[in-house]
Design an enzyme around this catalytic site. Sequence first.
Site, PDB file in Angstrom:
ATOM      1  N   HIS A  87      -3.052   5.978  -0.353  1.00 38.98           N
ATOM      2  CA  HIS A  87      -2.506   6.948  -1.299  1.00 38.98           C
ATOM      3  C   HIS A  87      -2.812   8.381  -0.874  1.00 38.98           C
ATOM      4  O   HIS A  87      -2.044   9.301  -1.173  1.00 38.98           O
ATOM      5  CB  HIS A  87      -3.064   6.690  -2.698  1.00 38.98           C
TER       6      HIS A  87
ATOM      7  N   HIS B 149      -2.104  -6.046   1.856  1.00 41.43           N
ATOM      8  CA  HIS B 149      -1.802  -6.482   0.489  1.00 41.43           C
ATOM      9  C   HIS B 149      -2.279  -7.919   0.270  1.00 41.43           C
ATOM     10  O   HIS B 149      -2.493  -8.340  -0.868  1.00 41.43           O
ATOM     11  CB  HIS B 149      -0.296  -6.395   0.221  1.00 41.43           C
TER      12      HIS B 149
END
Length: 599
Positions: free
Chosen positions: A120, A359
């Site tokens: 992020h 992920h």
Amino acid sequence: MIKLFHIFMLVLHFMHHSSSDDSVKSDCVVSPPPCTKSKYRSYDGTCNNLKKPLLGSSNTPYRRLLPANYGDGISSPPLSKSGQPLPLARYISTTVYPDIPLKDPIWTLNTMQWGQIITHDLALLKTTGSDTCCANDNSTKDEKCWPITIPPLDIMSLVSNTKCMSFLRTDTDRDGKCVEGNQPAEQINSVNHFLDLSIVYGISDESHKQLRENKGGRLIVEQRNDQDWPPHDPTNPTCLGKEKKEACYLAGDTRVNQNTQLTLLQVILLREHNRIADVLFKLNPHWDDETIFQEARKILIAQHQHISYYEMLHIFLGKKELVKEKIIYETEGFVNDYDENVDPAVLNEHSHAAFRYFHSLIAGHLKLVLESRLSFSKVRLSSWLNRPSILEEENNFDDLSRGLATQSEYLADAFHTSEITQFLFRGNNTFGKDLKATDIQRNRDHGLARYNDYREYCGLKRAKTFWDLLGSMSPLVVFKLSKIYKNVDDIDLSVGGSLENHAKPAMVGTTFLCIIKKQFYRTRVGDRFWFENGGETGFTLDQLKEIRKSSISRLLCDNSHNVKLMQPRGFEKISLINLPTSCNNLPAVNLTLWKDPVP
């Protein structure tokens, strides 16, 4: 001035055919922003590189290692070698990436979650349009909408008659009318490309001002139950319709509320800034608010960079590999290898394929853990997405903090929890989105070159048939791919790269390892303000030695409410050689070295 510049600037895409010299074309701009000499970074990333002031700044394109592979050569999604559409992303997800919960025996959930902090910080897709662009007939008039089709026999289709999932294509430089003709589209990164905690401090002069208390160098907080929390954000789309008592936080990044443990670490970083600022204020009461703020920001960014590169990254890539590639150094001195010719911009292949492999580390349920390290309850991930209020209930913040450093992450493999492949952002619905299908669709949206191309680029033999993949993948995986794709050259990068055998001790295969290494080299060497560089933008050698004492464990200790014990290596599970100890026993940064010798 920077604000006006960014409003009117035009961005040129960069063609990058080789990683050897990271050469790029110039920005499509009227003129670069004026750069003044400063020992502190800008918020939008401009003027990090004094020769090319826009390099790495926000709202500029991602870079590529290989040329784009669009269907029309310009912007349309790629097609198979036969000219037909590629296999459905959702079909690949359900066929290749089942939910088999294999836990990592060594590394904690902290590792996965800090990886998202890094992600992020470096990148944010820019999309415009309605996120509800998926109609039951799988059609839409929105040119940005490219729904993920649900196969007829899919469980979502059979149980809830779902035909598709919403998917918005990423904004590109062609949307901004920066490029014309047949030049391939390049996607835009909304945040700057540096590892500088823009998730805490904002991505522009304007966005960071709304986070400032303007007193004592602190960021704004709200106090509840004797704890500091980020301020409420009534403008965040995920907060609309929510009462103030339903926590919805304002931070430097709009994704702050996305998932429980991400939000927890964002709160930890916010509190750490204010903790540092408070100490600096006591040490240097003659400093003004801006000086305290910038020094605290500089220290926290340095801690973040140290933890990311020296404590966490070796888990993913292997320490010897990092030292060999000069991504990290084994030194007690300065590094000082900043290179103005290295482009720090985020690679499209890294952000939208290689790093998304992790992920698979996500756990579907989060454990609440007592000081004794006994887990007494757990939280379902999908039930609390965009609902961070759970952190403020009873002792949840501390219990979840301990959980981060106690609970295993899942193994880096082809298996994904159903919480992210069936129930992501489900809200009150039976099903939600599918993150793996989204990753595959995003790979195609961005026109990434084929897996076989990157395979060859990264030193592996180009596969002429599916069975040529056997040296890199298991027979079962190769068999599945041969049944899904018609041609070995059709395999998507995000699929092929994720199925390679690991290049041990790394947690990824050869192709993704190659891409990720290139990213973290350029992120460090292309950053003039990197914490290990000396000079005016850096620290004294004694201060640098203190920064190197930073750890994820100490960060959790110093900024939780009542966590008193933590193992020294917080990314590593508790063991006989990594037992919990008093937080006071953990190394801490001695901030007295920042006392101004001449008040």
